[in-house]
Design a protein around this motif. Sequence first.
Motif, PDB file in Angstrom:
ATOM      1  N   ASP A   2      37.164  63.178  -4.475  1.00  0.00           N
ATOM      2  CA  ASP A   2      36.509  64.075  -3.522  1.00  0.00           C
ATOM      3  C   ASP A   2      35.225  63.444  -2.965  1.00  0.00           C
ATOM      4  N   PHE A   3      34.400  62.887  -3.855  1.00  0.00           N
ATOM      5  CA  PHE A   3      33.152  62.258  -3.406  1.00  0.00           C
ATOM      6  C   PHE A   3      33.426  61.098  -2.441  1.00  0.00           C
ATOM      7  N   ARG A   4      34.399  60.275  -2.812  1.00  0.00           N
ATOM      8  CA  ARG A   4      34.624  59.055  -2.020  1.00  0.00           C
ATOM      9  C   ARG A   4      35.412  59.287  -0.751  1.00  0.00           C
ATOM     10  N   PHE A   5      36.462  60.107  -0.839  1.00  0.00           N
ATOM     11  CA  PHE A   5      37.396  60.155   0.291  1.00  0.00           C
ATOM     12  C   PHE A   5      37.312  61.432   1.126  1.00  0.00           C
ATOM     13  N   ASN A   6      36.627  62.467   0.614  1.00  0.00           N
ATOM     14  CA  ASN A   6      36.357  63.633   1.460  1.00  0.00           C
ATOM     15  C   ASN A   6      34.938  63.593   2.001  1.00  0.00           C
ATOM     16  N   HIS A   7      34.000  63.235   1.120  1.00  0.00           N
ATOM     17  CA  HIS A   7      32.590  63.238   1.534  1.00  0.00           C
ATOM     18  C   HIS A   7      32.100  61.857   1.958  1.00  0.00           C
ATOM     19  N   HIS A   8      32.916  60.832   1.737  1.00  0.00           N
ATOM     20  CA  HIS A   8      32.601  59.460   2.172  1.00  0.00           C
ATOM     21  C   HIS A   8      31.267  58.988   1.621  1.00  0.00           C
TER      22      HIS A   8
ATOM     23  N   GLN B 229      28.595  56.855  -0.260  1.00  0.00           N
ATOM     24  CA  GLN B 229      28.384  55.467  -0.682  1.00  0.00           C
ATOM     25  C   GLN B 229      26.998  55.364  -1.292  1.00  0.00           C
ATOM     26  N   ALA B 230      26.880  54.583  -2.348  1.00  0.00           N
ATOM     27  CA  ALA B 230      25.569  54.419  -2.984  1.00  0.00           C
ATOM     28  C   ALA B 230      24.606  53.758  -1.995  1.00  0.00           C
ATOM     29  N   ILE B 231      23.409  54.304  -1.895  1.00  0.00           N
ATOM     30  CA  ILE B 231      22.394  53.729  -1.006  1.00  0.00           C
ATOM     31  C   ILE B 231      22.061  52.300  -1.451  1.00  0.00           C
ATOM     32  N   SER B 232      22.146  52.079  -2.768  1.00  0.00           N
ATOM     33  CA  SER B 232      21.818  50.756  -3.299  1.00  0.00           C
ATOM     34  C   SER B 232      22.830  49.683  -2.898  1.00  0.00           C
ATOM     35  N   GLY B 233      23.930  50.066  -2.277  1.00  0.00           N
ATOM     36  CA  GLY B 233      24.910  49.094  -1.790  1.00  0.00           C
ATOM     37  C   GLY B 233      25.938  48.727  -2.848  1.00  0.00           C
TER      38      GLY B 233
ATOM     39  N   TYR C 198      33.488  47.525 -15.726  1.00  0.00           N
ATOM     40  CA  TYR C 198      32.434  46.904 -14.908  1.00  0.00           C
ATOM     41  C   TYR C 198      31.178  47.771 -14.863  1.00  0.00           C
ATOM     42  N   GLY C 199      31.034  48.664 -15.839  1.00  0.00           N
ATOM     43  CA  GLY C 199      29.862  49.519 -15.852  1.00  0.00           C
ATOM     44  C   GLY C 199      30.243  50.950 -15.546  1.00  0.00           C
ATOM     45  N   ASN C 200      29.224  51.807 -15.500  1.00  0.00           N
ATOM     46  CA  ASN C 200      29.486  53.228 -15.299  1.00  0.00           C
ATOM     47  C   ASN C 200      29.896  53.532 -13.868  1.00  0.00           C
ATOM     48  N   CYS C 201      30.610  54.628 -13.722  1.00  0.00           N
ATOM     49  CA  CYS C 201      30.925  55.172 -12.400  1.00  0.00           C
ATOM     50  C   CYS C 201      29.612  55.428 -11.659  1.00  0.00           C
ATOM     51  N   ALA C 202      29.599  55.187 -10.360  1.00  0.00           N
ATOM     52  CA  ALA C 202      28.374  55.350  -9.564  1.00  0.00           C
ATOM     53  C   ALA C 202      27.880  56.797  -9.565  1.00  0.00           C
ATOM     54  N   PHE C 203      28.781  57.734  -9.885  1.00  0.00           N
ATOM     55  CA  PHE C 203      28.420  59.148  -9.777  1.00  0.00           C
ATOM     56  C   PHE C 203      28.026  59.772 -11.122  1.00  0.00           C
ATOM     57  N   VAL C 204      27.850  58.948 -12.167  1.00  0.00           N
ATOM     58  CA  VAL C 204      27.495  59.494 -13.481  1.00  0.00           C
ATOM     59  C   VAL C 204      26.249  60.377 -13.389  1.00  0.00           C
ATOM     60  N   GLY C 205      25.247  59.906 -12.678  1.00  0.00           N
ATOM     61  CA  GLY C 205      24.003  60.681 -12.541  1.00  0.00           C
ATOM     62  C   GLY C 205      24.231  62.025 -11.867  1.00  0.00           C
ATOM     63  N   VAL C 206      25.167  62.040 -10.924  1.00  0.00           N
ATOM     64  CA  VAL C 206      25.475  63.292 -10.216  1.00  0.00           C
ATOM     65  C   VAL C 206      26.149  64.269 -11.178  1.00  0.00           C
TER      66      VAL C 206
ATOM     67  N   ILE D 218      22.805  63.827  -5.033  1.00  0.00           N
ATOM     68  CA  ILE D 218      23.605  63.069  -4.066  1.00  0.00           C
ATOM     69  C   ILE D 218      22.745  62.618  -2.899  1.00  0.00           C
ATOM     70  N   LYS D 219      21.911  63.537  -2.378  1.00  0.00           N
ATOM     71  CA  LYS D 219      21.055  63.201  -1.230  1.00  0.00           C
ATOM     72  C   LYS D 219      20.116  62.049  -1.548  1.00  0.00           C
ATOM     73  N   LEU D 220      19.644  62.009  -2.803  1.00  0.00           N
ATOM     74  CA  LEU D 220      18.689  60.976  -3.194  1.00  0.00           C
ATOM     75  C   LEU D 220      19.332  59.599  -3.299  1.00  0.00           C
ATOM     76  N   ASN D 221      20.592  59.557  -3.718  1.00  0.00           N
ATOM     77  CA  ASN D 221      21.181  58.262  -4.082  1.00  0.00           C
ATOM     78  C   ASN D 221      22.371  57.804  -3.243  1.00  0.00           C
ATOM     79  N   PHE D 222      22.849  58.687  -2.372  1.00  0.00           N
ATOM     80  CA  PHE D 222      24.053  58.336  -1.611  1.00  0.00           C
ATOM     81  C   PHE D 222      23.856  58.611  -0.129  1.00  0.00           C
ATOM     82  N   MET D 223      24.627  57.899   0.642  1.00  0.00           N
ATOM     83  CA  MET D 223      24.657  58.186   2.070  1.00  0.00           C
ATOM     84  C   MET D 223      26.110  58.405   2.482  1.00  0.00           C
ATOM     85  N   VAL D 224      26.270  59.000   3.646  1.00  0.00           N
ATOM     86  CA  VAL D 224      27.612  59.246   4.145  1.00  0.00           C
ATOM     87  C   VAL D 224      28.058  58.018   4.919  1.00  0.00           C
ATOM     88  N   GLY D 225      29.102  57.387   4.445  1.00  0.00           N
ATOM     89  CA  GLY D 225      29.585  56.157   5.072  1.00  0.00           C
ATOM     90  C   GLY D 225      30.627  56.466   6.131  1.00  0.00           C
ATOM     91  N   PRO D 226      31.270  55.425   6.648  1.00  0.00           N
ATOM     92  CA  PRO D 226      32.330  55.645   7.627  1.00  0.00           C
ATOM     93  C   PRO D 226      33.481  56.425   7.011  1.00  0.00           C
TER      94      PRO D 226
END
Length: 333
Positions: free
Chosen positions: A44-50, A52-56, A296-304, A316-324
């Motif tokens: 849902d986070f990746r493919f509905n809300h698009h 992406q971690a701001i940190s790249g 390869y480490g924790n899921c990017a959304f663990v903090g969420v 989410i607002k603090l750490n992610f942006m809406v990508g393409p």
Amino acid sequence: MTDERTIGETNIQDIVDIPTSGKKNIILDSQVLTSVMSCPRLTDFRFNHHLQAISGKANSLECGSIVHKFCEVYYGSLIKGVKREQAVGFGLAAAELYIQGCPDCTNFVTTPEQVKPKCGHHSNDYPGVHNTPKDSAEYKTGWQFVLDTCDEYARFWASDHWVPLEVEVVKGEVLYEDDEIRILWKAKLDLTCDTNQGIFPVDHKTMKQRRDTISLNNQFMGQCILMRTRNVFINKIGFQKTLKPAEKFLRAPISYSAARLLEWQAETLPFYAKQLLMFAEMEHYPPQFDHCEGKYGNCAFVGVCESDPGMREEEIKLNFMVGPKWNPVNEDD
Ligand SMILES: [Zn+2]
């Protein structure tokens, strides 16, 4: 046909409009399928809300993308008949542009005045790297080393007898259909080659440590079915500083029996496609805690997910942006 809706090009959530009658079309690629198998909430986070971690992208992913860009342009040039030496030069130039970033196509948005970026690239083809320094540091691989590895790779395979046929080609086909759903599977193949034994899909995999690739893999099975073959070759490109070229540039086949491919196509794929439709119709994507810690480490959304439900939006607002918007086969592994 008016009853039918297609998911995939925009939002998985779009399918909630589907009337209860009528067959549902679903477009899937290995990224979405693997994500559904791993964690519905992550899907849902990746493919509905698009999101992406701001940190790249992580350093290892960026280094892999640089090599993929090199291989795309290098093999693409060979296919066009460019001499090998010059093809290496084109490949390295593209890899360097990937590292620096192309100002014209990065974050390009189509407007009525300008439909395409003037550089001629697709949007975000050359985004630049954000977590990869020039020189390697303790935990990070540097981009200079990655470029050197590309050059070394091309020299190692200079008298390659494999004939490259296609690069970054998108293939799609209906792989499953019953009274309820029709599944269109899409895949982007890094490379297809005539190896003299046949025409096979080839997948480039960069790695820091030598490891075997296991065959339980949606991407590889889907590619085999689309290519009507039972083998896919993993073109390993290692970043180990201490290994000789012959030890870090390896081509390993992954082979499937017809029965395993059929089981995937006729049972596994539709099961998870129907689960995905169910989540979308319920508008509820439950978390799956097995996937929070990965190799390869924790899921990017663990903090969420670790935040209180009422605080997640803020996190989410603090750490992610809406990508393409997600477009099947947009991205590599
Ligand atoms: Zn560009």
